[in-house]
Structures are given as C-alpha cells and as structure tokens.
Write a protein that holds these residues in place. Structure first.
Motif, PDB file in Angstrom:
ATOM      1  N   LEU A 121       0.855  -1.190   0.000  1.00 51.25           N
ATOM      2  CA  LEU A 121       0.000   0.000   0.000  1.00 51.25           C
ATOM      3  C   LEU A 121       0.883   1.229   0.000  1.00 51.25           C
ATOM      4  O   LEU A 121       2.092   1.145   0.211  1.00 51.25           O
ATOM      5  CB  LEU A 121      -0.957   0.023   1.195  1.00 51.25           C
ATOM      6  CG  LEU A 121      -0.412   0.133   2.619  1.00 51.25           C
ATOM      7  CD1 LEU A 121       0.025   1.554   2.990  1.00 51.25           C
ATOM      8  CD2 LEU A 121      -1.487  -0.290   3.595  1.00 51.25           C
ATOM      9  N   SER A 122       0.248   2.372  -0.239  1.00 46.53           N
ATOM     10  CA  SER A 122       0.951   3.648  -0.234  1.00 46.53           C
ATOM     11  C   SER A 122       0.187   4.653   0.609  1.00 46.53           C
ATOM     12  O   SER A 122      -1.047   4.668   0.617  1.00 46.53           O
ATOM     13  CB  SER A 122       1.063   4.183  -1.663  1.00 46.53           C
ATOM     14  OG  SER A 122       1.638   5.473  -1.649  1.00 46.53           O
ATOM     15  N   LEU A 123       0.931   5.503   1.302  1.00 46.67           N
ATOM     16  CA  LEU A 123       0.365   6.626   2.045  1.00 46.67           C
ATOM     17  C   LEU A 123       0.979   7.900   1.487  1.00 46.67           C
ATOM     18  O   LEU A 123       2.207   8.040   1.458  1.00 46.67           O
ATOM     19  CB  LEU A 123       0.686   6.515   3.540  1.00 46.67           C
ATOM     20  CG  LEU A 123       0.076   5.329   4.258  1.00 46.67           C
ATOM     21  CD1 LEU A 123       0.653   5.211   5.669  1.00 46.67           C
ATOM     22  CD2 LEU A 123      -1.433   5.452   4.309  1.00 46.67           C
ATOM     23  N   SER A 124       0.135   8.804   1.018  1.00 45.50           N
ATOM     24  CA  SER A 124       0.596  10.083   0.477  1.00 45.50           C
ATOM     25  C   SER A 124       0.090  11.209   1.360  1.00 45.50           C
ATOM     26  O   SER A 124      -1.068  11.196   1.779  1.00 45.50           O
ATOM     27  CB  SER A 124       0.071  10.286  -0.944  1.00 45.50           C
ATOM     28  OG  SER A 124       0.549   9.265  -1.786  1.00 45.50           O
ATOM     29  N   GLU A 125       0.951  12.183   1.609  1.00 50.48           N
ATOM     30  CA  GLU A 125       0.557  13.327   2.436  1.00 50.48           C
ATOM     31  C   GLU A 125      -0.434  14.207   1.684  1.00 50.48           C
ATOM     32  O   GLU A 125      -0.275  14.460   0.494  1.00 50.48           O
ATOM     33  CB  GLU A 125       1.781  14.145   2.828  1.00 50.48           C
ATOM     34  CG  GLU A 125       2.667  13.428   3.815  1.00 50.48           C
ATOM     35  CD  GLU A 125       3.832  14.287   4.286  1.00 50.48           C
ATOM     36  OE1 GLU A 125       3.734  15.528   4.225  1.00 50.48           O
ATOM     37  OE2 GLU A 125       4.825  13.696   4.713  1.00 50.48           O
ATOM     38  N   VAL A 126      -1.474  14.612   2.388  1.00 51.94           N
ATOM     39  CA  VAL A 126      -2.445  15.587   1.902  1.00 51.94           C
ATOM     40  C   VAL A 126      -2.719  16.550   3.048  1.00 51.94           C
ATOM     41  O   VAL A 126      -2.307  16.299   4.184  1.00 51.94           O
ATOM     42  CB  VAL A 126      -3.775  14.940   1.418  1.00 51.94           C
ATOM     43  CG1 VAL A 126      -3.544  14.076   0.195  1.00 51.94           C
ATOM     44  CG2 VAL A 126      -4.442  14.151   2.524  1.00 51.94           C
ATOM     45  N   GLU A 127      -3.424  17.640   2.756  1.00 54.11           N
ATOM     46  CA  GLU A 127      -3.746  18.599   3.799  1.00 54.11           C
ATOM     47  C   GLU A 127      -4.432  17.880   4.969  1.00 54.11           C
ATOM     48  O   GLU A 127      -5.351  17.114   4.756  1.00 54.11           O
ATOM     49  CB  GLU A 127      -4.712  19.682   3.281  1.00 54.11           C
ATOM     50  CG  GLU A 127      -4.357  20.304   1.950  1.00 54.11           C
ATOM     51  CD  GLU A 127      -4.954  19.559   0.756  1.00 54.11           C
ATOM     52  OE1 GLU A 127      -6.120  19.787   0.420  1.00 54.11           O
ATOM     53  OE2 GLU A 127      -4.232  18.752   0.163  1.00 54.11           O
ATOM     54  N   SER A 128      -3.977  18.087   6.162  1.00 56.39           N
ATOM     55  CA  SER A 128      -4.572  17.563   7.399  1.00 56.39           C
ATOM     56  C   SER A 128      -4.494  16.050   7.565  1.00 56.39           C
ATOM     57  O   SER A 128      -5.232  15.490   8.354  1.00 56.39           O
ATOM     58  CB  SER A 128      -6.040  17.990   7.525  1.00 56.39           C
ATOM     59  OG  SER A 128      -6.163  19.375   7.425  1.00 56.39           O
ATOM     60  N   GLY A 129      -3.630  15.389   6.806  1.00 63.43           N
ATOM     61  CA  GLY A 129      -3.529  13.945   6.995  1.00 63.43           C
ATOM     62  C   GLY A 129      -2.843  13.243   5.847  1.00 63.43           C
ATOM     63  O   GLY A 129      -1.883  13.745   5.270  1.00 63.43           O
ATOM     64  N   GLN A 130      -3.370  12.058   5.530  1.00 60.42           N
ATOM     65  CA  GLN A 130      -2.767  11.240   4.487  1.00 60.42           C
ATOM     66  C   GLN A 130      -3.834  10.490   3.710  1.00 60.42           C
ATOM     67  O   GLN A 130      -4.948  10.285   4.195  1.00 60.42           O
ATOM     68  CB  GLN A 130      -1.746  10.284   5.074  1.00 60.42           C
ATOM     69  CG  GLN A 130      -2.295   9.380   6.158  1.00 60.42           C
ATOM     70  CD  GLN A 130      -1.182   8.669   6.918  1.00 60.42           C
ATOM     71  OE1 GLN A 130      -0.020   8.731   6.563  1.00 60.42           O
ATOM     72  NE2 GLN A 130      -1.549   7.982   7.962  1.00 60.42           N
TER      73      GLN A 130
END
Length: 141
Positions: free
Chosen positions: A45-54
């Motif tokens: 899996l992948s986790l990408s940073e976004v505003e206020s979380g991932q």
C-alpha cells in the motif's frame, strides 16, 4: 509475516509486485510505501501526504493470500502512529472491510482529494472513507 516501510532504494519493489500480480496499480513517487512479506512481498500500500492527513492508496494483497487478514495487518501497521485523518477511496462493497479498521464515511475531504474523487467517480463507483486516529488507537489484529 512482517510489515515494513520500504526504503527509497526499495520502492521499485512495490511496482514490481503489482506487475507480477497483474495489477494496473502503481506506487506514487512521493508516497510512503509499505509491504507485507512472507518471505517475499505478499501485499502493499501507499500513504501520500495531503492537507490535514494522508491518503491511503494501492492496497493490494496477492490473491492466494486473501482472507488471511494480511491487508488488515498491513493497514494497521502502516497507520499505527498516524495522527489526524487518513482517507481512502473504495468500491462501496468494501466499506465493511474498512469499517473493521475504524474507517467511516468521510466528512469534509481536503480539496485535492475532493477533486480526485469527483474525477474518479466519472468512471467508477467509489466512496470516500476516513479514519481519524491517534497513535496506538487501533491494533493489528
């Protein structure tokens, strides 16, 4: 089985796993990539940073290892120290699977995810789910 984050030099291994499995998924270049091994890669899996979380994307378990809890253990390990929100998009039939891991229908999405979801929904039946957690809130089990 053990779950680990891939180092930068190892990141190509997740794309290789996806291709081996016949999946069209691709690991984002800026994502934090996680895999489950036993001993080779059996899920990723992948986790990408976004505003206020991932944003969690690309969860894929090798077909011969499904129904063993591999995906749930991998998600739990990848998110064990997460703070804030984690969002994902999935087919509506997968909502119960993710609910067992603390995900619920998303409230307000960050603008970048709202735009992606609208684009994806033009060709796919998808819903947005969200999990707000603090370290140690959920266990891998």
């Amino acid at each position: 089985m053990h779950c680990t984050r891939l180092s930068a030099p190892e990141q190509r291994l997740l794309d290789h796993f996806y291709r081996q499995q016949g999946s069209r998924m691709r690991a984002p270049a800026q994502g934090k990539l996680w895999v489950a091994r036993s001993p080779g890669i059996i899920a990723g899996l992948s986790l990408s940073e976004v505003e206020s979380g991932q944003w969690l994307t690309g969860l894929f378990v090798a077909p011969d290892r499904r129904s063993e809890g591999v995906g749930m253990q991998l998600v739990a390990k990848a998110l064990e120290n997460a703070c804030g929100s984690t969002w994902l998009f999935c087919h509506p039939t997968l909502a119960n699977y993710y609910a067992r891991q603390g995900f619920a229908p998303a409230g307000e999405l960050p603008q970048s995810l709202r735009d992606k979801l609208q684009r994806y929904q033009r060709s796919k039946a998808l819903i947005a789910l969200e999990r707000t957690a603090h370290p140690g809130q959920f266990s891998a089990g």
